[in-house]
Design a protein around this motif. Structure first.
Motif, PDB file in Angstrom:
ATOM      1  N   GLU A  97     -11.366  27.326  26.170  1.00 52.89           N
ATOM      2  CA  GLU A  97     -11.619  26.677  24.682  1.00 52.89           C
ATOM      3  C   GLU A  97     -10.878  27.756  23.702  1.00 52.89           C
ATOM      4  OE1 GLU A  97     -15.898  24.021  24.851  1.00 52.89           O
ATOM      5  OE2 GLU A  97     -15.809  26.211  24.218  1.00 52.89           O
ATOM      6  N   LEU A  98     -10.328  27.280  22.862  1.00 50.48           N
ATOM      7  CA  LEU A  98      -9.896  28.069  21.767  1.00 50.48           C
ATOM      8  C   LEU A  98      -9.845  27.163  20.236  1.00 50.48           C
ATOM      9  CD1 LEU A  98      -8.655  30.983  21.304  1.00 50.48           C
ATOM     10  CD2 LEU A  98      -6.245  29.935  21.548  1.00 50.48           C
ATOM     11  N   PHE A  99     -10.621  27.965  19.223  1.00 50.14           N
ATOM     12  CA  PHE A  99     -10.760  27.268  18.122  1.00 50.14           C
ATOM     13  C   PHE A  99     -10.238  28.188  17.009  1.00 50.14           C
ATOM     14  CE2 PHE A  99     -13.629  25.105  21.065  1.00 50.14           C
ATOM     15  CZ  PHE A  99     -13.498  23.779  20.678  1.00 50.14           C
ATOM     16  N   LEU A 100      -9.909  27.761  15.822  1.00 45.99           N
ATOM     17  CA  LEU A 100      -9.879  28.600  14.597  1.00 45.99           C
ATOM     18  C   LEU A 100     -10.379  28.075  13.497  1.00 45.99           C
ATOM     19  CD1 LEU A 100      -8.149  30.874  13.456  1.00 45.99           C
ATOM     20  CD2 LEU A 100      -6.446  29.136  12.752  1.00 45.99           C
ATOM     21  N   GLY A 101     -11.043  28.474  12.682  1.00 44.73           N
ATOM     22  CA  GLY A 101     -11.924  27.994  11.630  1.00 44.73           C
ATOM     23  C   GLY A 101     -12.194  29.107  10.547  1.00 44.73           C
ATOM     24  N   ARG A 102     -12.661  28.435   9.490  1.00 47.72           N
ATOM     25  CA  ARG A 102     -13.420  29.357   8.514  1.00 47.72           C
ATOM     26  C   ARG A 102     -15.078  29.206   8.820  1.00 47.72           C
ATOM     27  NH1 ARG A 102     -13.488  31.329   2.995  1.00 47.72           N
ATOM     28  NH2 ARG A 102     -11.419  30.658   2.243  1.00 47.72           N
ATOM     29  N   PRO A 103     -15.838  30.443   8.948  1.00 45.97           N
ATOM     30  CA  PRO A 103     -17.039  30.451   9.165  1.00 45.97           C
ATOM     31  C   PRO A 103     -17.732  30.265   7.925  1.00 45.97           C
ATOM     32  CG  PRO A 103     -15.952  32.519  10.104  1.00 45.97           C
ATOM     33  CD  PRO A 103     -14.745  31.858   9.259  1.00 45.97           C
ATOM     34  N   ARG A 104     -18.937  29.613   8.222  1.00 45.08           N
ATOM     35  CA  ARG A 104     -19.781  29.346   7.267  1.00 45.08           C
ATOM     36  C   ARG A 104     -21.219  29.848   7.400  1.00 45.08           C
ATOM     37  NH1 ARG A 104     -24.463  26.264   6.510  1.00 45.08           N
ATOM     38  NH2 ARG A 104     -24.880  25.351   4.531  1.00 45.08           N
ATOM     39  N   TRP A 105     -21.683  30.686   6.515  1.00 41.67           N
ATOM     40  CA  TRP A 105     -23.018  31.503   6.334  1.00 41.67           C
ATOM     41  C   TRP A 105     -24.100  30.483   6.600  1.00 41.67           C
ATOM     42  CZ3 TRP A 105     -24.850  35.810   7.237  1.00 41.67           C
ATOM     43  CH2 TRP A 105     -26.195  35.966   6.851  1.00 41.67           C
ATOM     44  N   ASN A 106     -24.567  30.584   7.869  1.00 40.78           N
ATOM     45  CA  ASN A 106     -25.637  29.397   8.110  1.00 40.78           C
ATOM     46  C   ASN A 106     -26.990  29.840   8.530  1.00 40.78           C
ATOM     47  OD1 ASN A 106     -24.909  30.660  10.680  1.00 40.78           O
ATOM     48  ND2 ASN A 106     -24.801  28.898  11.733  1.00 40.78           N
ATOM     49  N   ALA A 107     -27.291  30.672   7.723  1.00 40.46           N
ATOM     50  CA  ALA A 107     -28.791  31.173   7.903  1.00 40.46           C
ATOM     51  C   ALA A 107     -29.902  29.919   7.554  1.00 40.46           C
ATOM     52  CB  ALA A 107     -29.076  32.310   6.760  1.00 40.46           C
ATOM     53  N   ASP A 108     -29.392  29.022   6.845  1.00 35.86           N
ATOM     54  CA  ASP A 108     -30.217  27.783   6.623  1.00 35.86           C
ATOM     55  C   ASP A 108     -30.226  26.835   7.720  1.00 35.86           C
ATOM     56  OD1 ASP A 108     -27.602  26.719   6.878  1.00 35.86           O
ATOM     57  OD2 ASP A 108     -27.566  25.814   4.966  1.00 35.86           O
ATOM     58  N   GLY A 109     -29.667  27.262   9.055  1.00 35.94           N
ATOM     59  CA  GLY A 109     -29.623  26.405  10.014  1.00 35.94           C
ATOM     60  C   GLY A 109     -28.524  25.340  10.142  1.00 35.94           C
ATOM     61  N   GLY A 110     -27.873  25.366   9.242  1.00 36.41           N
ATOM     62  CA  GLY A 110     -26.658  24.170   9.002  1.00 36.41           C
ATOM     63  C   GLY A 110     -25.660  24.443   9.981  1.00 36.41           C
ATOM     64  N   THR A 111     -24.489  23.660   9.485  1.00 39.29           N
ATOM     65  CA  THR A 111     -23.202  24.109  10.313  1.00 39.29           C
ATOM     66  C   THR A 111     -22.667  25.455  10.360  1.00 39.29           C
ATOM     67  OG1 THR A 111     -21.003  22.880  10.627  1.00 39.29           O
ATOM     68  CG2 THR A 111     -21.873  23.136   8.252  1.00 39.29           C
ATOM     69  N   ALA A 112     -22.052  25.842  11.334  1.00 40.09           N
ATOM     70  CA  ALA A 112     -21.415  27.063  11.469  1.00 40.09           C
ATOM     71  C   ALA A 112     -20.150  27.233  10.841  1.00 40.09           C
ATOM     72  CB  ALA A 112     -21.291  27.456  12.927  1.00 40.09           C
ATOM     73  N   TRP A 113     -19.484  26.127  10.416  1.00 41.77           N
ATOM     74  CA  TRP A 113     -18.068  26.506  10.034  1.00 41.77           C
ATOM     75  C   TRP A 113     -17.951  25.409   8.967  1.00 41.77           C
ATOM     76  CZ3 TRP A 113     -15.134  29.431  12.965  1.00 41.77           C
ATOM     77  CH2 TRP A 113     -15.395  29.836  14.016  1.00 41.77           C
ATOM     78  N   HIS A 114     -17.189  25.714   7.877  1.00 44.71           N
ATOM     79  CA  HIS A 114     -16.891  25.118   6.842  1.00 44.71           C
ATOM     80  C   HIS A 114     -15.689  24.098   7.355  1.00 44.71           C
ATOM     81  CE1 HIS A 114     -18.469  27.177   3.524  1.00 44.71           C
ATOM     82  NE2 HIS A 114     -18.089  28.355   3.651  1.00 44.71           N
ATOM     83  N   TRP A 115     -14.824  24.529   8.395  1.00 43.59           N
ATOM     84  CA  TRP A 115     -13.931  23.697   8.985  1.00 43.59           C
ATOM     85  C   TRP A 115     -13.421  24.655  10.283  1.00 43.59           C
ATOM     86  CZ3 TRP A 115      -9.186  25.792   9.931  1.00 43.59           C
ATOM     87  CH2 TRP A 115      -8.734  26.832   9.334  1.00 43.59           C
ATOM     88  N   VAL A 116     -13.224  23.827  11.269  1.00 50.90           N
ATOM     89  CA  VAL A 116     -13.005  24.405  12.654  1.00 50.90           C
ATOM     90  C   VAL A 116     -12.000  23.476  13.396  1.00 50.90           C
ATOM     91  CG1 VAL A 116     -14.859  23.757  13.901  1.00 50.90           C
ATOM     92  CG2 VAL A 116     -13.574  25.656  14.805  1.00 50.90           C
ATOM     93  N   ARG A 117     -11.034  23.895  14.136  1.00 49.73           N
ATOM     94  CA  ARG A 117     -10.151  22.883  14.878  1.00 49.73           C
ATOM     95  C   ARG A 117      -9.800  23.572  16.089  1.00 49.73           C
ATOM     96  NH1 ARG A 117      -5.014  20.109  11.945  1.00 49.73           N
ATOM     97  NH2 ARG A 117      -6.416  19.920  10.310  1.00 49.73           N
TER      98      ARG A 117
END
Length: 213
Positions: free
Chosen positions: A152-172
């Protein structure tokens, strides 16, 4: 266009995505070919080794490519292509969207807190110094399993998810949909250039036959 579309288009057109995918494949085969659970290697052993070997393979793949330079961040291995810096993150196989950046290293936490125009929560003062303003730092998330062998290999923009939300703004995912590698363009053959004459006669050797007794 969205940031995802722009970033993906630039890195794909330049062959950067194809290069890191090649490095990941070679690194994974090297790791699983050299380590075995029967010899006592654990999941942690694989993880640490895979990270180090992938780092070496990315350096090797882009060696001599002036468009790609090594650009570490706080000791975390990174590579710069244009204005994009790419760091590595090994994740649990099948769980790339479950990464908790708020529980990761301080460097990855800072990256996840980068200002992002499409998410205004990051305009808040969050107490960590901003990275170089003109640089966009992305994360290359990598993983593999040995039985069966899958990658598995993904590239993306991490999202600060201390709120328990999604880990990425976008990932592909970097998969076969990338298409042909632009680094492998065929060089068109050209006829030899001659100094003295525009046309040089070519004499073909006549075939001869010999009889046998």
């Amino acid at each position: 266009m969205s940031e995802e579309t722009v970033v993906w288009g630039e890195l794909r057109a330049g062959g950067f995505l194809h290069g890191v995918r090649e490095a990941h494949r070679e690194a994974t085969l090297a790791v699983f070919g050299g380590l075995s659970r029967a010899a006592g290697f654990t999941e942690r052993s694989y993880g640490v080794t895979a990270f180090d070997v992938l780092t070496s393979w990315i350096d090797r793949v882009f060696d001599g490519d002036r468009r790609v330079v090594r650009d570490d961040l706080n000791g975390s291995p990174g590579w710069r292509y244009g204005k994009y810096r790419v760091l590595l993150k090994r994740h649990e196989f099948g769980a790339v969207r479950k990464i908790r950046w708020d529980r990761d290293s301080p460097t990855k936490q800072a990256v996840a807190r980068q200002e992002y125009a499409e998410d205004r929560q990051l305009a808040l003062d969050i107490g960590i110094g901003a990275d170089t303003p003109e640089v966009v730092t992305l994360v290359l998330a990598h993983s593999a399993s040995d039985e069966p062998l899958e990658m598995e290999l993904f590239l993306g923009r991490p999202r600060w998810n201390a709120d328990g939300g999604t880990a990425w703004h976008w990932v592909r995912e970097l998969d076969d949909a990338l298409g042909g590698d632009p680094r492998r363009k065929l060089v068109e053959r050209t006829m030899p250039l001659w100094d003295d004459e525009a046309d040089v006669p070519v004499r073909l050797r006549e075939e001869t036959s010999t009889g046998t007794a």
